[in-house]
Motif scaffolding. Structure first.
Motif, PDB file in Angstrom:
ATOM      1  N   TYR A 138      -1.782  -2.550  -4.819  1.00 20.76           N
ATOM      2  CA  TYR A 138      -0.916  -3.594  -4.282  1.00 20.76           C
ATOM      3  C   TYR A 138      -0.955  -3.493  -2.775  1.00 20.76           C
ATOM      4  O   TYR A 138      -1.433  -2.514  -2.206  1.00 20.76           O
ATOM      5  CB  TYR A 138       0.502  -3.530  -4.838  1.00 20.76           C
ATOM      6  CG  TYR A 138       1.332  -2.342  -4.416  1.00 20.76           C
ATOM      7  CD1 TYR A 138       2.074  -2.364  -3.238  1.00 20.76           C
ATOM      8  CD2 TYR A 138       1.409  -1.203  -5.205  1.00 20.76           C
ATOM      9  CE1 TYR A 138       2.856  -1.279  -2.855  1.00 20.76           C
ATOM     10  CE2 TYR A 138       2.193  -0.121  -4.835  1.00 20.76           C
ATOM     11  CZ  TYR A 138       2.905  -0.166  -3.663  1.00 20.76           C
ATOM     12  OH  TYR A 138       3.672   0.900  -3.288  1.00 20.76           O
ATOM     13  N   TYR A 139      -0.469  -4.536  -2.126  1.00 19.99           N
ATOM     14  CA  TYR A 139      -0.534  -4.634  -0.677  1.00 19.99           C
ATOM     15  C   TYR A 139       0.867  -4.607  -0.094  1.00 19.99           C
ATOM     16  O   TYR A 139       1.755  -5.304  -0.575  1.00 19.99           O
ATOM     17  CB  TYR A 139      -1.248  -5.935  -0.270  1.00 19.99           C
ATOM     18  CG  TYR A 139      -2.690  -5.951  -0.701  1.00 19.99           C
ATOM     19  CD1 TYR A 139      -3.699  -5.566   0.175  1.00 19.99           C
ATOM     20  CD2 TYR A 139      -3.047  -6.322  -1.991  1.00 19.99           C
ATOM     21  CE1 TYR A 139      -5.025  -5.565  -0.221  1.00 19.99           C
ATOM     22  CE2 TYR A 139      -4.378  -6.321  -2.397  1.00 19.99           C
ATOM     23  CZ  TYR A 139      -5.354  -5.946  -1.512  1.00 19.99           C
ATOM     24  OH  TYR A 139      -6.670  -5.933  -1.907  1.00 19.99           O
ATOM     25  N   ILE A 140       1.041  -3.778   0.932  1.00 17.75           N
ATOM     26  CA  ILE A 140       2.304  -3.714   1.665  1.00 17.75           C
ATOM     27  C   ILE A 140       2.102  -4.500   2.954  1.00 17.75           C
ATOM     28  O   ILE A 140       1.190  -4.199   3.734  1.00 17.75           O
ATOM     29  CB  ILE A 140       2.697  -2.265   1.996  1.00 17.75           C
ATOM     30  CG1 ILE A 140       2.752  -1.411   0.730  1.00 17.75           C
ATOM     31  CG2 ILE A 140       4.029  -2.238   2.759  1.00 17.75           C
ATOM     32  CD1 ILE A 140       2.843   0.074   0.987  1.00 17.75           C
ATOM     33  N   THR A 153      -6.057  -0.418   6.186  1.00 18.35           N
ATOM     34  CA  THR A 153      -5.064  -1.209   6.896  1.00 18.35           C
ATOM     35  C   THR A 153      -5.781  -2.237   7.760  1.00 18.35           C
ATOM     36  O   THR A 153      -6.797  -1.935   8.369  1.00 18.35           O
ATOM     37  CB  THR A 153      -4.185  -0.303   7.791  1.00 18.35           C
ATOM     38  OG1 THR A 153      -3.584   0.707   6.977  1.00 18.35           O
ATOM     39  CG2 THR A 153      -3.085  -1.085   8.468  1.00 18.35           C
ATOM     40  N   GLU A 188      -1.429  -3.134   4.369  1.00 18.46           N
ATOM     41  CA  GLU A 188      -1.936  -1.833   3.921  1.00 18.46           C
ATOM     42  C   GLU A 188      -2.142  -1.882   2.414  1.00 18.46           C
ATOM     43  O   GLU A 188      -1.253  -2.281   1.671  1.00 18.46           O
ATOM     44  CB  GLU A 188      -0.946  -0.726   4.261  1.00 18.46           C
ATOM     45  CG  GLU A 188      -1.383   0.641   3.797  1.00 18.46           C
ATOM     46  CD  GLU A 188      -0.340   1.712   4.093  1.00 18.46           C
ATOM     47  OE1 GLU A 188      -0.289   2.687   3.324  1.00 18.46           O
ATOM     48  OE2 GLU A 188       0.418   1.562   5.057  1.00 18.46           O
ATOM     49  N   THR A 194      -6.532   5.280   3.733  1.00 15.72           N
ATOM     50  CA  THR A 194      -5.755   4.061   3.601  1.00 15.72           C
ATOM     51  C   THR A 194      -6.479   2.929   4.310  1.00 15.72           C
ATOM     52  O   THR A 194      -6.967   3.094   5.418  1.00 15.72           O
ATOM     53  CB  THR A 194      -4.357   4.247   4.230  1.00 15.72           C
ATOM     54  OG1 THR A 194      -3.725   5.345   3.589  1.00 15.72           O
ATOM     55  CG2 THR A 194      -3.517   3.010   4.057  1.00 15.72           C
ATOM     56  N   HIS A 198      -2.278  -0.162  -1.032  1.00 14.49           N
ATOM     57  CA  HIS A 198      -1.761   1.007  -1.734  1.00 14.49           C
ATOM     58  C   HIS A 198      -2.636   1.192  -2.965  1.00 14.49           C
ATOM     59  O   HIS A 198      -2.838   0.247  -3.722  1.00 14.49           O
ATOM     60  CB  HIS A 198      -0.292   0.769  -2.118  1.00 14.49           C
ATOM     61  CG  HIS A 198       0.356   1.944  -2.729  1.00 14.49           C
ATOM     62  ND1 HIS A 198       0.333   2.187  -4.075  1.00 14.49           N
ATOM     63  CD2 HIS A 198       1.055   2.957  -2.180  1.00 14.49           C
ATOM     64  CE1 HIS A 198       1.003   3.291  -4.334  1.00 14.49           C
ATOM     65  NE2 HIS A 198       1.442   3.781  -3.190  1.00 14.49           N
ATOM     66  N   HIS A 199      -3.151   2.392  -3.202  1.00 15.93           N
ATOM     67  CA  HIS A 199      -4.208   2.564  -4.198  1.00 15.93           C
ATOM     68  C   HIS A 199      -3.782   2.990  -5.596  1.00 15.93           C
ATOM     69  O   HIS A 199      -4.539   2.764  -6.525  1.00 15.93           O
ATOM     70  CB  HIS A 199      -5.243   3.579  -3.690  1.00 15.93           C
ATOM     71  CG  HIS A 199      -6.074   3.048  -2.587  1.00 15.93           C
ATOM     72  ND1 HIS A 199      -7.098   2.160  -2.777  1.00 15.93           N
ATOM     73  CD2 HIS A 199      -6.028   3.265  -1.255  1.00 15.93           C
ATOM     74  CE1 HIS A 199      -7.654   1.855  -1.634  1.00 15.93           C
ATOM     75  NE2 HIS A 199      -7.022   2.510  -0.685  1.00 15.93           N
ATOM     76  N   SER A 200      -2.642   3.626  -5.824  1.00 14.72           N
ATOM     77  CA  SER A 200      -2.359   4.143  -7.163  1.00 14.72           C
ATOM     78  C   SER A 200      -2.375   3.024  -8.198  1.00 14.72           C
ATOM     79  O   SER A 200      -3.069   3.100  -9.191  1.00 14.72           O
ATOM     80  CB  SER A 200      -1.035   4.900  -7.204  1.00 14.72           C
ATOM     81  OG  SER A 200       0.038   4.032  -6.936  1.00 14.72           O
ATOM     82  N   LYS A 231       0.806  -8.050  -5.227  1.00 17.75           N
ATOM     83  CA  LYS A 231      -0.430  -7.622  -5.874  1.00 17.75           C
ATOM     84  C   LYS A 231      -1.171  -8.843  -6.387  1.00 17.75           C
ATOM     85  O   LYS A 231      -0.579  -9.893  -6.637  1.00 17.75           O
ATOM     86  CB  LYS A 231      -0.170  -6.631  -7.001  1.00 17.75           C
ATOM     87  CG  LYS A 231       0.618  -7.184  -8.162  1.00 17.75           C
ATOM     88  CD  LYS A 231       0.861  -6.093  -9.188  1.00 17.75           C
ATOM     89  CE  LYS A 231       1.743  -6.594 -10.327  1.00 17.75           C
ATOM     90  NZ  LYS A 231       1.993  -5.526 -11.291  1.00 17.75           N
ATOM     91  N   ARG A 268       5.825  -6.507  -0.706  1.00 10.79           N
ATOM     92  CA  ARG A 268       4.817  -5.852  -1.541  1.00 10.79           C
ATOM     93  C   ARG A 268       4.325  -6.866  -2.570  1.00 10.79           C
ATOM     94  O   ARG A 268       5.113  -7.365  -3.366  1.00 10.79           O
ATOM     95  CB  ARG A 268       5.403  -4.620  -2.214  1.00 10.79           C
ATOM     96  CG  ARG A 268       5.644  -3.489  -1.229  1.00 10.79           C
ATOM     97  CD  ARG A 268       6.437  -2.351  -1.844  1.00 10.79           C
ATOM     98  NE  ARG A 268       6.481  -1.186  -1.001  1.00 10.79           N
ATOM     99  CZ  ARG A 268       7.201  -1.064   0.110  1.00 10.79           C
ATOM    100  NH1 ARG A 268       7.938  -2.058   0.524  1.00 10.79           N
ATOM    101  NH2 ARG A 268       7.185   0.052   0.813  1.00 10.79           N
TER     102      ARG A 268
END
Length: 103
Positions: A34-36, A5, A27, A3, A29-31, A58, A56
């Motif tokens: 997008y960014y948290i 971050t 962070e 991850t 997110h890869h699937s 993108k 969240r």
């Protein structure tokens, strides 16, 4: 998968005269990339007190190369998503969602 971050700091204008100086953890997110954005705290306020819920967003690259930062739930850009997205873009390589928009 590891991850990614990192921390960012940004100013969010509440009114013309008032800006919040915020910092947060971001962070990737890869699937679907997008960014948290979490732990959003006021730099000048109490430590460890989050002032906003997690966000969240993108990055969407349009046909003409313009990047839009949208919330993943509404697919809409807001002042906050744009401010945070621009800060991410300024200091980090951006991963784009496989979505293209008309500009």
């Amino acid at each position: 998968m590891k991850t990614k971050t990192f921390q960012i700091q940004f100013d969010y204008p509440v009114t013309r005269a008032i800006k919040l100086h915020l910092q947060s953890e971001v962070e990737l997110h890869h699937s679907e990339p997008y960014y948290i954005i979490r732990n959003i705290t006021n730099i000048n306020g109490q430590k460890n007190v989050s002032v906003l819920f997690d966000i969240r967003i993108k990055a969407i690259k349009g046909k003409f190369g313009k990047t839009r930062w949208v919330h993943i739930d509404s697919e809409q850009e807001s002042a906050l998503s744009k401010i945070i997205g621009d800060k991410i873009s300024a200091g980090h390589e951006v991963e784009f969602a496989d979505v293209f928009t008309d500009e």
